[in-house]
Design a protein around this motif. Structure first.
Motif, PDB file in Angstrom:
ATOM      1  N   VAL A  34     -48.211  28.282  40.178  1.00  0.00           N
ATOM      2  CA  VAL A  34     -47.513  27.263  40.315  1.00  0.00           C
ATOM      3  C   VAL A  34     -47.073  26.418  38.983  1.00  0.00           C
ATOM      4  O   VAL A  34     -46.209  26.090  38.239  1.00  0.00           O
ATOM      5  N   ILE A  35     -48.533  26.313  38.394  1.00  0.00           N
ATOM      6  CA  ILE A  35     -48.372  25.826  37.082  1.00  0.00           C
ATOM      7  C   ILE A  35     -47.699  26.649  36.106  1.00  0.00           C
ATOM      8  O   ILE A  35     -46.870  26.262  35.064  1.00  0.00           O
ATOM      9  N   GLY A  36     -47.863  27.810  35.996  1.00  0.00           N
ATOM     10  CA  GLY A  36     -47.310  28.890  34.925  1.00  0.00           C
ATOM     11  C   GLY A  36     -45.694  28.743  35.298  1.00  0.00           C
ATOM     12  O   GLY A  36     -44.902  28.714  34.386  1.00  0.00           O
ATOM     13  N   ALA A  37     -45.260  28.732  36.416  1.00  0.00           N
ATOM     14  CA  ALA A  37     -43.959  28.785  36.915  1.00  0.00           C
ATOM     15  C   ALA A  37     -43.289  27.343  36.476  1.00  0.00           C
ATOM     16  O   ALA A  37     -42.288  27.234  35.905  1.00  0.00           O
ATOM     17  N   CYS A  38     -43.891  26.331  36.450  1.00  0.00           N
ATOM     18  CA  CYS A  38     -43.283  25.091  35.877  1.00  0.00           C
ATOM     19  C   CYS A  38     -43.275  24.933  34.437  1.00  0.00           C
ATOM     20  O   CYS A  38     -42.266  24.556  33.992  1.00  0.00           O
ATOM     21  N   GLY A  39     -44.466  25.552  33.762  1.00  0.00           N
ATOM     22  CA  GLY A  39     -44.121  25.539  32.350  1.00  0.00           C
ATOM     23  C   GLY A  39     -43.036  26.487  32.016  1.00  0.00           C
ATOM     24  O   GLY A  39     -42.620  26.098  30.994  1.00  0.00           O
ATOM     25  N   TRP A  40     -42.763  27.682  32.606  1.00  0.00           N
ATOM     26  CA  TRP A  40     -41.736  28.125  32.310  1.00  0.00           C
ATOM     27  C   TRP A  40     -40.491  27.886  32.647  1.00  0.00           C
ATOM     28  O   TRP A  40     -39.449  27.788  31.698  1.00  0.00           O
ATOM     29  N   PHE A  41     -40.220  27.064  33.552  1.00  0.00           N
ATOM     30  CA  PHE A  41     -39.111  26.292  34.026  1.00  0.00           C
ATOM     31  C   PHE A  41     -38.636  25.183  33.208  1.00  0.00           C
ATOM     32  O   PHE A  41     -37.628  25.271  32.562  1.00  0.00           O
ATOM     33  N   ILE A  42     -39.711  24.513  32.826  1.00  0.00           N
ATOM     34  CA  ILE A  42     -39.629  23.361  31.620  1.00  0.00           C
ATOM     35  C   ILE A  42     -39.035  24.141  30.339  1.00  0.00           C
ATOM     36  O   ILE A  42     -37.894  23.833  29.677  1.00  0.00           O
ATOM     37  N   TYR A  43     -39.762  25.275  29.875  1.00  0.00           N
ATOM     38  CA  TYR A  43     -39.196  26.061  28.759  1.00  0.00           C
ATOM     39  C   TYR A  43     -37.961  26.563  28.774  1.00  0.00           C
ATOM     40  O   TYR A  43     -36.949  26.262  27.931  1.00  0.00           O
ATOM     41  N   ILE A  46     -35.223  23.391  28.533  1.00  0.00           N
ATOM     42  CA  ILE A  46     -34.864  22.941  27.385  1.00  0.00           C
ATOM     43  C   ILE A  46     -34.186  23.900  26.320  1.00  0.00           C
ATOM     44  O   ILE A  46     -33.428  23.416  25.613  1.00  0.00           O
ATOM     45  N   MET A  47     -34.585  25.208  26.536  1.00  0.00           N
ATOM     46  CA  MET A  47     -33.909  26.409  25.893  1.00  0.00           C
ATOM     47  C   MET A  47     -32.417  26.249  26.245  1.00  0.00           C
ATOM     48  O   MET A  47     -31.512  26.482  25.432  1.00  0.00           O
ATOM     49  N   HIS A  48     -32.060  25.989  27.367  1.00  0.00           N
ATOM     50  CA  HIS A  48     -30.650  25.873  27.762  1.00  0.00           C
ATOM     51  C   HIS A  48     -29.683  24.730  27.164  1.00  0.00           C
ATOM     52  O   HIS A  48     -28.604  25.053  26.951  1.00  0.00           O
ATOM     53  N   PHE A  49     -30.465  23.602  27.115  1.00  0.00           N
ATOM     54  CA  PHE A  49     -29.615  22.468  26.451  1.00  0.00           C
ATOM     55  C   PHE A  49     -30.109  22.459  25.180  1.00  0.00           C
ATOM     56  O   PHE A  49     -29.117  22.090  24.345  1.00  0.00           O
ATOM     57  N   LEU A  50     -31.014  22.608  24.324  1.00  0.00           N
ATOM     58  CA  LEU A  50     -31.559  22.472  23.184  1.00  0.00           C
ATOM     59  C   LEU A  50     -31.330  23.565  22.038  1.00  0.00           C
ATOM     60  O   LEU A  50     -31.213  23.548  20.990  1.00  0.00           O
ATOM     61  N   VAL A  51     -31.722  24.788  22.576  1.00  0.00           N
ATOM     62  CA  VAL A  51     -31.840  26.027  22.049  1.00  0.00           C
ATOM     63  C   VAL A  51     -32.959  25.890  20.747  1.00  0.00           C
ATOM     64  O   VAL A  51     -32.537  26.331  19.734  1.00  0.00           O
ATOM     65  N   ALA A  52     -34.209  25.104  21.113  1.00  0.00           N
ATOM     66  CA  ALA A  52     -35.120  24.980  20.263  1.00  0.00           C
ATOM     67  C   ALA A  52     -36.492  25.764  20.729  1.00  0.00           C
ATOM     68  O   ALA A  52     -37.111  24.757  21.312  1.00  0.00           O
ATOM     69  N   PRO A  53     -36.670  26.845  20.287  1.00  0.00           N
ATOM     70  CA  PRO A  53     -37.801  27.516  20.928  1.00  0.00           C
ATOM     71  C   PRO A  53     -39.031  26.859  20.757  1.00  0.00           C
ATOM     72  O   PRO A  53     -39.882  26.824  21.386  1.00  0.00           O
ATOM     73  N   VAL A  54     -39.278  26.241  19.443  1.00  0.00           N
ATOM     74  CA  VAL A  54     -40.686  25.600  19.158  1.00  0.00           C
ATOM     75  C   VAL A  54     -40.693  24.274  20.014  1.00  0.00           C
ATOM     76  O   VAL A  54     -41.905  24.055  20.641  1.00  0.00           O
ATOM     77  N   MET A  55     -39.493  23.592  19.967  1.00  0.00           N
ATOM     78  CA  MET A  55     -39.696  22.204  20.635  1.00  0.00           C
ATOM     79  C   MET A  55     -39.847  22.612  22.058  1.00  0.00           C
ATOM     80  O   MET A  55     -40.663  21.714  22.779  1.00  0.00           O
ATOM     81  N   ALA A  56     -39.183  23.584  22.663  1.00  0.00           N
ATOM     82  CA  ALA A  56     -39.247  24.039  23.951  1.00  0.00           C
ATOM     83  C   ALA A  56     -40.718  24.331  24.475  1.00  0.00           C
ATOM     84  O   ALA A  56     -41.366  23.921  25.409  1.00  0.00           O
ATOM     85  N   THR A  57     -41.356  25.259  23.584  1.00  0.00           N
ATOM     86  CA  THR A  57     -42.667  25.621  23.836  1.00  0.00           C
ATOM     87  C   THR A  57     -43.827  24.650  23.736  1.00  0.00           C
ATOM     88  O   THR A  57     -44.906  24.461  24.350  1.00  0.00           O
ATOM     89  N   PHE A  58     -43.440  23.436  22.532  1.00  0.00           N
ATOM     90  CA  PHE A  58     -44.207  22.456  22.480  1.00  0.00           C
ATOM     91  C   PHE A  58     -44.572  21.622  23.810  1.00  0.00           C
ATOM     92  O   PHE A  58     -45.287  21.180  24.467  1.00  0.00           O
ATOM     93  N   ILE A  59     -43.138  21.329  24.328  1.00  0.00           N
ATOM     94  CA  ILE A  59     -42.949  20.398  25.525  1.00  0.00           C
ATOM     95  C   ILE A  59     -43.552  21.048  26.827  1.00  0.00           C
ATOM     96  O   ILE A  59     -44.194  20.459  27.781  1.00  0.00           O
ATOM     97  N   ALA A  60     -43.259  22.250  26.857  1.00  0.00           N
ATOM     98  CA  ALA A  60     -44.038  23.141  27.712  1.00  0.00           C
ATOM     99  C   ALA A  60     -45.256  23.106  27.958  1.00  0.00           C
ATOM    100  O   ALA A  60     -45.916  23.065  29.140  1.00  0.00           O
ATOM    101  N   SER A  61     -45.812  23.028  26.745  1.00  0.00           N
ATOM    102  CA  SER A  61     -47.428  23.323  26.725  1.00  0.00           C
ATOM    103  C   SER A  61     -47.881  22.057  27.195  1.00  0.00           C
ATOM    104  O   SER A  61     -49.090  22.068  27.745  1.00  0.00           O
TER     105      SER A  61
END
Length: 155
Positions: A34-43, A46-61
């Motif tokens: 569940v934790i891994g799926a939540c992190g991936w969902f957040i990523y 964010i990628m869908h709306f911002l297309v910023a992999p570094v920011m998406a990875t940071f927020i998901a982490s």
């Protein structure tokens, strides 16, 4: 939409698979998934709306470390059990592969571009985890619940 659901399910199953390889106790498999799926969902969101992999990875982490610490308090288990398994989806494995491939076939410019992007993502993961570890335990619901139970037991 169906693609998002399938990717989150894949993140859930991939995280559980990694938990099995990492020899996590069975009772934590579902929590890790569940934790891994939540992190991936957040990523993905964010990628869908911002297309910023570094920011998406940071927020998901940051979300992953928060959820991992919450599970750690609630289940009285080490946080690394949940964090290491949960972060599995965010690690830029394909980027590392592409960097290595480009490097060895002699495409130095492409290798450098990919390498810098992979390095940024790795740093985003590290900074996100560091920030999450620095949060006071007072931020966690399970911590407060645990403290309340200790007070009740003492009375």
């Amino acid at each position: 939409m169906i693609n998002l659901v399938l990717q989150v399910i894949a993140g859930f199953l991939g995280t559980i698979s990694f938990a099995i390889l990492f020899e996590v106790p069975r009772r934590y498999y579902l929590h890790c998934g569940v934790i891994g799926a939540c992190g991936w969902f957040i990523y993905l969101v964010i990628m869908h709306f911002l297309v910023a992999p570094v920011m998406a990875t940071f927020i998901a982490s940051v979300v992953l470390i928060y959820l991992s610490r919450e599970a750690s308090f609630a289940l009285k288990a080490p946080v690394t059990i949940f964090l290491i398994c949960g972060i599995f989806c965010l690690v830029p494995g394909m980027g590392i592969y592409n960097f290595t491939y480009s490097f060895f076939i002699g495409n130095s410019i492409e290798a450098a571009q990919i390498g810098v992007q992979v390095l940024k993502i790795a740093i985003a993961i590290a900074v996100g985890i560091t920030i999450g570890y620095e949060l006071s335990p007072r931020f966690f619901y399970s911590y407060h619940k645990m403290q309340k139970n200790k007070l009740i037991e003492k009375s």
